[in-house]
Motif scaffolding. Structure first.
Motif, PDB file in Angstrom:
ATOM      1  N   LYS A 106       0.880  -1.074   0.116  1.00 37.19           N
ATOM      2  CA  LYS A 106      -0.018  -0.028   0.017  1.00 37.19           C
ATOM      3  C   LYS A 106       0.896   1.318  -0.152  1.00 37.19           C
ATOM      4  O   LYS A 106       1.771   1.582   0.927  1.00 37.19           O
ATOM      5  CB  LYS A 106      -0.994   0.006   1.249  1.00 37.19           C
ATOM      6  CG  LYS A 106      -1.742  -1.162   1.310  1.00 37.19           C
ATOM      7  CD  LYS A 106      -2.917  -1.149   0.140  1.00 37.19           C
ATOM      8  CE  LYS A 106      -4.040  -2.235   0.308  1.00 37.19           C
ATOM      9  NZ  LYS A 106      -5.023  -2.227  -0.808  1.00 37.19           N
ATOM     10  N   CYS A 146      -4.107   3.555   6.486  1.00 32.11           N
ATOM     11  CA  CYS A 146      -4.667   2.793   5.192  1.00 32.11           C
ATOM     12  C   CYS A 146      -5.415   1.798   5.706  1.00 32.11           C
ATOM     13  O   CYS A 146      -5.440   1.259   6.884  1.00 32.11           O
ATOM     14  CB  CYS A 146      -3.480   2.426   4.389  1.00 32.11           C
ATOM     15  SG  CYS A 146      -2.419   1.307   5.193  1.00 32.11           S
ATOM     16  N   LYS A 147      -6.161   1.239   4.686  1.00 29.05           N
ATOM     17  CA  LYS A 147      -7.192  -0.005   5.080  1.00 29.05           C
ATOM     18  C   LYS A 147      -6.433  -0.988   5.446  1.00 29.05           C
ATOM     19  O   LYS A 147      -6.904  -2.015   6.540  1.00 29.05           O
ATOM     20  CB  LYS A 147      -7.984  -0.440   4.051  1.00 29.05           C
ATOM     21  CG  LYS A 147      -8.808  -1.467   4.168  1.00 29.05           C
ATOM     22  CD  LYS A 147     -10.009  -1.587   2.743  1.00 29.05           C
ATOM     23  CE  LYS A 147     -10.816  -2.700   3.137  1.00 29.05           C
ATOM     24  NZ  LYS A 147     -11.539  -2.671   1.976  1.00 29.05           N
TER      25      LYS A 147
END
Length: 402
Positions: free
Chosen positions: A13, A42-43
């Motif tokens: 990511k 972030c996810k």
């Protein structure tokens, strides 16, 4: 329970190219507030940090650095501090000394046994709803509190995440005399918290956070047994059960035997644990605690509470494993053991050499009491000491993190 993969898979990511096991090792070093911020990056980070396996690992690692939560029994919300003055302290295990920090507000005080600065827990969001309060217990970073004037008013609160839940009133909401708090450790869910209530007529109920409901315990509380009502004796949670000191009801005999009553949060039943004969027949006060994961009892030898024996149940549930570890003697009358330090010492509330009530530490090896640098003139009300760890476990039904 889902496990967090610790393989060599790479996170891709943005510009982050670290193996997942490396990310886990890094994240485990962060405190809760930092982890809450990292979740927003972030996810993939959010998924990793909120994974139940990671949350459990973070709790296990934090347990070795448990905080000391300390408050006077039954104080009003605006007096949630240790006393009416404005100071705070933090215990440093290397020196057993306290470091002071100015505080402008009265608050529930949380003291870290690390080299970090003292953290402070502000009044809980529901403080204005309480006339007085008491902490029932601490488990997986969540505190359970209730009102002393209305014990059917019960809360679960994670101070680190600043979220809480108000439990629905139990069926038998009147004349609740005793409460216990813990977690079903075999369910596979870190937030499977439960509360048990015992009313004056021996009715008992258990609340499950994950089921969001109360359930009546069919057998009720064991007959012909009275739990001790001393405000200095608090229920303790260990081995999946909450425990209280109790005596067999025998109105015609002053030598009523002592025993321990437990409630199993897995099977939701009450059980009895017998004490060694020397303890079960003595009249001295008894206080339960936990040391190194073992159930233990501080037993007063005399009526003025100047000498205590420390008994430890080395093998849980095995009566023959009760072992007397030491005898603790202090010339002053009426001092009380509170709990254990991380270095093997014992916290106590008593009078120091200056003649003031304060927090003491006792070292079993040297058999000496040390007056801590805690502020003098503590209130003579009963003091409660609990171990507390920060965690991502939220007291929200079916949810780890809010």
């Amino acid at each position: 329970m889902n496990r967090v993969s610790r393989g060599s898979d790479m996170r891709r990511k943005g510009d982050f190219l670290l193996p997942e096991d490396v990310m886990i090792d890094i994240f485990l070093r962060f405190p809760i507030k930092k982890l809450a911020q990292l979740r927003c990056v972030c996810k993939s980070w959010n998924q990793l940090i909120t994974n139940q396996s990671f949350v459990g690992s973070h709790i296990n690692q934090s347990t070795s650095k448990a905080c000391i939560l300390y408050h006077p029994h039954g104080f009003q919300p605006l007096e949630l501090g240790l006393y009416s003055e404005t100071q705070d302290f933090s215990l440093y295990p290397e020196t057993n000394e306290f470091d002071f920090a100015e505080s402008q507000t009265k608050e529930l005080s949380l003291y870290f046994g690390t080299d970090r600065k003292p953290a402070k827990i502000r009044n809980p969001p529901f403080a204005t709803e309480l006339m007085d309060w008491n902490i029932i217990g601490s488990c997986n970073g969540v505190l359970c509190l209730c009102s002393n004037s209305d014990r059917s008013l019960i809360y679960m609160w994670n101070p680190s995440l600043s979220n809480y839940i108000t439990l629905p009133r139990p069926f038998y909401k009147y004349n609740i005399r005793y409460l216990g708090f813990g977690v079903n450790h075999l369910s596979g869910h870190l937030d499977d918290f439960k509360v048990v209530t015992i009313s004056a007529n021996a009715n008992a109920e258990v609340y499950s956070l994950r089921k969001k409901s109360w359930k009546i315990v069919p057998e009720g509380f064991p007959p012909s047994i009275e739990l001790t009502s001393c405000p200095r004796d608090h229920p303790v949670f260990v081995k999946g059960c909450v425990h209280w000191c109790a005596r067999v009801s025998c109105y015609l005999d002053s030598k009523c035997p002592w025993l321990i009553v437990s409630f199993d949060f897995v099977d939701e039943v009450f059980q009895k644990i017998m004490l060694p004969n020397d303890l079960s027949t003595s009249d001295g006060a008894k206080f339960l605690n936990v040391v190194n994961g073992c159930l233990c009892v501080f037993a007063a030898v005399d009526e003025v509470c100047s000498v205590y024996e420390l008994w430890v149940m080395k093998e849980y549930g095995v009566v023959l494993s009760w072992t007397r570890m030491c005898i603790i003697e202090k010339p002053d009358k009426y001092w009380w053991p509170l709990g254990f330090t991380r270095t093997g010492g014992i916290f106590a509330q008593g009078v120091c050499e200056h003649g003031d009530s304060t927090l003491l530490t006792y070292q079993p090896d040297s058999k000496t009491f040390t007056c801590t640098c805690f502020p003098l003139n503590l209130p003579h009300t009963p003091i409660q000491v609990l171990n507390f760890v920060e965690s991502l476990v939220a007291p929200i039904p079916s949810s780890l993190v809010l």
